[in-house]
Design a protein around this motif. Structure first.
Motif, PDB file in Angstrom:
ATOM      1  N   HIS A  82       0.713  -0.482  -0.395  1.00 32.11           N
ATOM      2  CA  HIS A  82      -0.087  -0.149  -0.500  1.00 32.11           C
ATOM      3  C   HIS A  82       1.018   1.198  -0.382  1.00 32.11           C
ATOM      4  N   ASN A  83       2.102   1.051   0.604  1.00 32.27           N
ATOM      5  CA  ASN A  83       2.869   2.441   0.825  1.00 32.27           C
ATOM      6  C   ASN A  83       3.865   2.704  -0.597  1.00 32.27           C
ATOM      7  N   GLY A  85       1.955   2.200  -3.079  1.00 34.02           N
ATOM      8  CA  GLY A  85       1.233   2.618  -4.792  1.00 34.02           C
ATOM      9  C   GLY A  85       0.076   1.554  -4.823  1.00 34.02           C
ATOM     10  N   GLU A  86       0.627   0.889  -4.484  1.00 34.40           N
ATOM     11  CA  GLU A  86      -0.111  -0.970  -4.687  1.00 34.40           C
ATOM     12  C   GLU A  86      -1.616  -0.815  -3.547  1.00 34.40           C
ATOM     13  N   ARG A  87      -2.399  -0.391  -4.704  1.00 31.88           N
ATOM     14  CA  ARG A  87      -4.058  -0.453  -3.847  1.00 31.88           C
ATOM     15  C   ARG A  87      -5.047  -1.251  -3.611  1.00 31.88           C
ATOM     16  N   ASP A  88      -4.981  -2.115  -5.118  1.00 32.85           N
ATOM     17  CA  ASP A  88      -5.501  -3.280  -5.411  1.00 32.85           C
ATOM     18  C   ASP A  88      -6.195  -3.970  -4.776  1.00 32.85           C
ATOM     19  N   ARG A  89      -7.158  -3.818  -4.232  1.00 30.06           N
ATOM     20  CA  ARG A  89      -7.588  -4.495  -2.542  1.00 30.06           C
ATOM     21  C   ARG A  89      -7.745  -6.006  -3.095  1.00 30.06           C
ATOM     22  N   SER A 117      -0.373  -7.463   4.194  1.00 27.18           N
ATOM     23  CA  SER A 117       0.145  -6.245   3.836  1.00 27.18           C
ATOM     24  C   SER A 117      -0.112  -5.262   5.346  1.00 27.18           C
ATOM     25  N   TRP A 123      -0.552  -1.492   4.372  1.00 24.19           N
ATOM     26  CA  TRP A 123      -2.279  -1.594   3.891  1.00 24.19           C
ATOM     27  C   TRP A 123      -3.079  -0.818   5.746  1.00 24.19           C
ATOM     28  N   ASP A 127      -9.200  -1.967   6.865  1.00 23.19           N
ATOM     29  CA  ASP A 127     -10.064  -2.813   5.991  1.00 23.19           C
ATOM     30  C   ASP A 127      -8.998  -3.584   5.848  1.00 23.19           C
TER      31      ASP A 127
END
Length: 163
Positions: A82-83, A85-89, A117, A123, A127
């Motif tokens: 997430h840090n 930029g990988e934000r695809d859940r 994550s 993350w 969530d």
């Protein structure tokens, strides 16, 4: 499948398989990954090198020996960072689905999971808990026990409250 949460050390769980929140390179690292490689000893790294010469893609899973740990297998998953930029859940939920599929392949009936994550990959913890619990509950599997191993009391309470 029974779903439970405990506070503790994932490397000490008396289960068939432990899930490792690995990095793409599959050569050890920090957090859960480092703890599993330290506890399992060199056999885990040797098996990673042999079985995953090119590592694993984000959202995928594969297994190795657990080496010196009480479990028989380590199921390595690569969660999204997430840090970075990988934000695809869907990549995060894929880790839990794929881990259960790999557990079924090797015949594991009890599996201990970290919150994938939610540590150094950043993350958002609430969530991460929802993704873990909802995905584990919704995924068909032969696994009889999925145990989320919380690192710290506040994470334990967060997971317990969601269950």
């Amino acid at each position: 499948m029974e779903l439970e949460v405990v506070e503790g050390d994932i490397t000490q769980q008396q289960v068939d398989a432990v899930v490792n929140a690995a990095n793409r390179g599959m050569r050890g690292g920090g957090g859960v990954d480092g703890a599993i490689h330290r506890a399992g000893g060199p056999a885990v790294l040797e098996d990673c090198i042999r079985r995953f010469p090119n590592g694993l893609a984000t959202g995928d899973a594969g297994w190795t020996t657990a080496g010196a740990m009480p479990a028989q297998w380590v199921i390595h998953v690569v969660g999204p960072n997430h840090n970075a930029g990988e934000r695809d859940r869907s990549l995060l939920t894929s880790c839990y689905k794929r881990a259960l599929e790999v557990a079924d392949e090797v015949g594991a009936r009890s599996v201990a999971f970290p919150l994938i994550s939610a540590g150094v990959y950043g993350w958002p913890k609430e969530d991460a808990v929802a993704a873990a619990v909802d995905t584990l509950r919704a995924t068909p599997t032969e696994v009889e026990l999925a145990r989320i191993v919380a690192f710290g009391g506040s994470t334990y309470e967060l997971v317990r409250g969601y269950l």
